[in-house]
Design an enzyme around this catalytic site. Structure first.
Site, short mmCIF file in Angstrom:
data_model
loop_
_atom_site.label_atom_id
_atom_site.label_comp_id
_atom_site.label_asym_id
_atom_site.label_seq_id
_atom_site.Cartn_x
_atom_site.Cartn_y
_atom_site.Cartn_z
N ASP A 109 13.04 -15.30 -10.69
CA ASP A 109 11.62 -14.95 -10.68
C ASP A 109 11.03 -14.61 -12.05
OD1 ASP A 109 12.68 -12.36 -11.19
OD2 ASP A 109 12.59 -11.81 -9.07
N HIS A 126 21.16 -18.73 -11.62
CA HIS A 126 20.56 -19.66 -10.66
C HIS A 126 19.27 -20.29 -11.19
CE1 HIS A 126 22.78 -17.20 -7.31
NE2 HIS A 126 23.59 -17.94 -8.04
N CYS A 134 12.42 -31.97 -16.58
CA CYS A 134 12.82 -33.32 -16.19
C CYS A 134 14.34 -33.33 -16.09
CB CYS A 134 12.35 -34.35 -17.22
SG CYS A 134 13.12 -35.98 -16.95
N CYS A 160 8.52 -37.73 -14.56
CA CYS A 160 8.41 -37.63 -16.02
C CYS A 160 8.04 -39.00 -16.59
CB CYS A 160 9.75 -37.16 -16.58
SG CYS A 160 9.78 -36.94 -18.37
N ASN A 225 22.91 -0.46 -4.73
CA ASN A 225 22.44 -1.41 -3.71
C ASN A 225 22.10 -0.64 -2.46
OD1 ASN A 225 22.01 -4.24 -3.13
ND2 ASN A 225 23.69 -4.09 -1.65
ZN LIG Z 1 12.07 -37.11 -18.68
#
Ligand SMILES: [Zn+2]
Length: 253
Positions: A109, A126, A134, A160, A225
């Site tokens: 985020d 992640h 691209c 792209c 947590n």
């Molecule tokens: Zn590209």
């Protein structure tokens, strides 16, 4: 009975943070829930109703690429205005104080960067959903540009100029883990003397291996947590409480 048993968990946390030379925070969805971003993996979360599109399907099907972008823009309308919470701000304060050489996150985020931690010092396991790349040439795209093209083309995702597919800079299911990020995370983990696992259920591998790695390298391990995790027994301190409440005393340090 040891001395620590006379201390409150909050006092113990403060002692550990004040005494640490290099703190590495490792954050998961729990740090962003107070910012209005739900934990998508939680029961009843978005992912239990709307299964994420695996990487091979994104690559194989234009319909799936279009669907993936359609969902992304729905998310943008819901959560695009999210601002850093108390946990983000506390960690940014420790970073500015020179206690945090880098931070590892499972979140996509961008809220750690928004809180003032340099992008180079945020290791994203992640990826990041707030911009696109691209997949062939690596060209960087702003979401606003993609959306404009998407809507102008009748809800079809643009490609792209090189012909490659444009995808948010996240790591999808079935997509290879980012090698450089994994290496940097390992370096940080092995060099720290205090590892703070915050707001992560610590069940997603290989990310969940880092707390264990830190502990084996002699660092103290703190788990903050709401819910218990399977690593709690290994930890030097476990705080099962609201993350913003637990970390807010460290804002401004
Ligand atoms: Zn590209």
């Amino acid at each position: 009975m040891t001395a620590t048993e006379f201390e409150t968990p909050m006092a113990r946390l403060r002692d550990l943070i004040e005494g640490a030379r290099a703190i590495v925070p490792f954050t998961g969805a729990g740090i962003s829930t107070e910012c209005g971003i739900p934990d998508f993996r939680s029961p009843g979360g978005v992912w239990t109703k709307n299964q994420p599109i695996p990487f091979d399907e994104f690559m194989a099907s234009r319909e799936q690429r279009d669907e993936s972008w359609r969902r992304r823009f729905v998310m943008e309308d819901k959560f695009g205005g999210a601002r850093p919470g108390r946990g983000h701000r506390a960690l940014a304060s420790l970073y500015r104080a020179g206690k945090v050489p880098g931070l590892i996150t499972q979140n996509i985020d961008n809220l750690h960067q928004a809180s003032g931690i340099a992008a180079d010092d945020v290791v994203e396991l992640h990826g990041n959903t707030t911009y696109a790349l691209c997949l062939d040439c690596g060209e960087h795209y702003e979401l606003g540009w993609v959306r404009e093209k998407f809507e102008a083309a009748g809800q079809h995702a643009p490609d792209c100029a090189c012909g490659g597919y444009i995808k948010t800079a996240t790591i999808s299911f079935g997509q290879a883990m980012p090698v450089a990020a994994m290496e940097r995370a390992e370096q940080l983990t092995k060099a720290c003397d205090l590892f703070l696992a915050i707001g992560s259920s610590l069940v997603v591998w290989p990310a969940a291996g880092f707390p264990l790695m830190a502990k084996r390298n002699g660092a103290s391990l703190v788990i903050i947590n709401r819910e218990p995790t399977e690593f709690d027994e290994l930890a030097d301190l476990v705080v099962n409480d609201d993350i913003g409440d637990v970390l807010s005393p460290f804002i401004g340090h």
